[in-house]
Design a protein around this motif. Structure first.
Motif, PDB file in Angstrom:
ATOM      1  N   ARG A 113       0.483  -1.272  -0.318  1.00 12.29           N
ATOM      2  CA  ARG A 113      -0.024  -0.196  -0.298  1.00 12.29           C
ATOM      3  C   ARG A 113       0.570   1.568  -0.115  1.00 12.29           C
ATOM      4  O   ARG A 113       2.024   1.005  -0.188  1.00 12.29           O
ATOM      5  N   VAL A 114       0.615   2.483  -0.104  1.00 10.20           N
ATOM      6  CA  VAL A 114       0.670   4.036  -0.289  1.00 10.20           C
ATOM      7  C   VAL A 114       1.740   3.380   0.821  1.00 10.20           C
ATOM      8  O   VAL A 114       3.205   4.377   1.059  1.00 10.20           O
ATOM      9  N   TRP A 115       1.732   3.007   2.572  1.00  8.20           N
ATOM     10  CA  TRP A 115       2.994   3.517   3.162  1.00  8.20           C
ATOM     11  C   TRP A 115       3.581   2.693   3.097  1.00  8.20           C
ATOM     12  O   TRP A 115       4.834   2.903   3.881  1.00  8.20           O
ATOM     13  N   ASP A 116       3.661   2.046   2.572  1.00  2.73           N
ATOM     14  CA  ASP A 116       4.632   0.857   2.287  1.00  2.73           C
ATOM     15  C   ASP A 116       5.678   1.609   2.184  1.00  2.73           C
ATOM     16  O   ASP A 116       7.101   0.831   1.713  1.00  2.73           O
ATOM     17  N   LEU A 117       5.468   2.357   0.360  1.00  2.00           N
ATOM     18  CA  LEU A 117       5.972   2.815  -1.231  1.00  2.00           C
ATOM     19  C   LEU A 117       6.654   3.861  -0.881  1.00  2.00           C
ATOM     20  O   LEU A 117       7.468   3.838  -1.164  1.00  2.00           O
ATOM     21  N   ALA A 118       5.396   4.962  -0.208  1.00  2.00           N
ATOM     22  CA  ALA A 118       6.330   6.504  -0.122  1.00  2.00           C
ATOM     23  C   ALA A 118       7.450   6.514   0.293  1.00  2.00           C
ATOM     24  O   ALA A 118       8.194   6.933  -0.639  1.00  2.00           O
ATOM     25  N   ALA A 119       8.048   5.818   1.601  1.00  2.00           N
ATOM     26  CA  ALA A 119       9.565   6.736   1.886  1.00  2.00           C
ATOM     27  C   ALA A 119      10.882   5.480   0.910  1.00  2.00           C
ATOM     28  O   ALA A 119      11.283   6.268   0.623  1.00  2.00           O
ATOM     29  N   PRO A 120       9.758   4.580   0.901  1.00  2.00           N
ATOM     30  CA  PRO A 120      10.852   3.596   0.022  1.00  2.00           C
ATOM     31  C   PRO A 120      11.079   4.068  -1.612  1.00  2.00           C
ATOM     32  O   PRO A 120      12.066   4.770  -2.048  1.00  2.00           O
ATOM     33  N   ALA A 121      10.041   4.791  -2.406  1.00  2.00           N
ATOM     34  CA  ALA A 121       9.756   5.379  -3.564  1.00  2.00           C
ATOM     35  C   ALA A 121      10.498   6.376  -3.167  1.00  2.00           C
ATOM     36  O   ALA A 121      11.575   6.320  -4.615  1.00  2.00           O
TER      37      ALA A 121
END
Length: 265
Positions: free
Chosen positions: A211-219
Motif C-alpha cells: 500500500r502507499v504507506w509501504d511504498l512512499a518512503a522507499p520510493a
C-alpha cells in the motif's frame, strides 16, 4: 511559506530518533499480537509508534494531513500529508527477525518531499530529501548512496517479496521469466528489498500487494539515489499494489516482461 524538504527531513529524523527505542523495546520484550481482517498482524509496537508519530506531526504541523497504516487518514487543512508505516515487516518483528523498519514520508500536492526508513534492529537508516540525494546512516555515520550501474538483467540481482502474492495477481509466470533471465535472485521483502536497490546492492525489487504507506518512503529514497519506481505497467507511482523499483537501467527490460501481463484485458 511552505516548509523546505530539508526541514521536513530533519523533523522526520527527529521522530525516528524517538520511536526507534520504543520499537526496539517491544522487539526484545513480550508482544501482544492481534490479527486484522486482512490477516496481517499488529502489535503494541505498531500502535504506540504510530500514535507518537501522529502526536508529533500534529504538534509541529497542525495543518498537515496524516495517513498511517494503523489509524487511517486524518485530512489536513493544506496540501501537505505525512504517510507513515510504524512497523514495516510486522511479521518479521513478531518472529524475532530484525528486518523491520519505521517508514516516514511527507508529500505536498502528491509530490514526495522527504523520507526516512529507520531499521534500528539492524543499526541502519536511509533517508532522502527532494533534490538533495539519498543517504544511509550506519552507527551514526552518514554517507550518500546511489543505485548500481548494472545495465542488463543478465548481470542483475533481482529481489522480490514472495511468489504467492505474485501468483495470485497473475504475475507468477512473469516473475519466473524475469528470475530466469537474471544473474541472481533472492526473496527480500518489505522495505529491505527497496533499500538494497537504493544503495546499489540489487538492481530491482518486484512486489504485488503493498500500500502507499509501504511504498512512499522507499520510493523517494530510490528516486533520489538515481533509481526509478513505477507500477508493473510502467506508470510512475508509489500507491501500489503493483510495484517495480530499479536502478533505472533494467527497468524497461522488466516492464516488457510484466507489462505484457498488465496489458491483458
Amino acid at each position: 511559506m511552505p516548509e523546505s524538504a530539508s526541514h521536513l527531513l530533519s523533523f522526520a529524523h527527529g521522530m525516528a530518533d524517538e520511536t526507534d527505542p520504543i520499537a526496539l523495546g517491544h522487539f526484545s520484550g513480550k508482544l501482544t499480537i492481534t490479527a486484522k481482517p486482512d490477516r496481517t498482524l499488529v502489535t503494541q509496537a505498531d500502535t504506540q509508534v504510530e500514535t507518537l508519530l501522529r502526536e508529533r506531526i500534529a504538534q509541529a504541523f497542525p495543518s498537515h494531513g496524516i495517513l498511517g497504516e494503523e489509524y487511517g487518514s486524518e485530512p489536513g487543512d493544506g496540501d501537505s500529508r505525512w504517510i507513515i508505516d510504524p512497523i514495516d515487516g510486522t511479521h518479521n518483528f513478531v518472529r524475532g527477525i530484525p528486518v523491520w523498519a519505521t517508514l516516514i514520508a511527507v508529500e505536498r500536492s502528491g509530490e514526495l518531499l522527504a523520507a526516512v526508513v529507520s531499521a534500528p534492529a539492524l543499526g541502519l537508516r536511509w533517508a532522502a530529501a527532494r533534490g538533495e540525494g539519498a543517504a544511509t546512516r550506519v552507527a551514526g555515520r552518514e554517507r550518500p548512496i546511489h543505485v548500481s550501474a548494472v545495465a542488463g538483467l543478465g548481470e542483475a540481482q533481482l529481489v522480490f517479496s514472495g511468489l504467492r502474492t505474485m501468483e495470485a495477481a497473475g504475475y507468477g509466470a512473469a516473475l519466473r521469466d524475469a528470475v530466469s533471465r537474471a544473474w541472481r535472485d533472492r526473496g527480500f521483502g518489505d522495505f529491505w528489498g527497496y533499500m538494497l536497490v537504493a544503495q546499489g546492492s540489487a538492481e530491482a525489487m518486484i512486489e504485488y500487494g503493498p500500500r502507499v504507506w509501504d511504498l512512499a518512503a522507499p520510493a523517494l529514497i530510490i528516486e533520489e539515489a538515481g533509481g526509478r519506481t513505477s507500477d508493473l505497467a510502467g506508470t510512475p507511482s508509489h500507491l501500489g499494489p503493483g510495484a517495480l523499483a530499479s536502478n533505472g537501467l533494467v527497468h524497461d527490460e522488466l516492464l516488457r516482461i510484466f507489462g505484457a501481463v498488465s496489458a491483458r484485458p
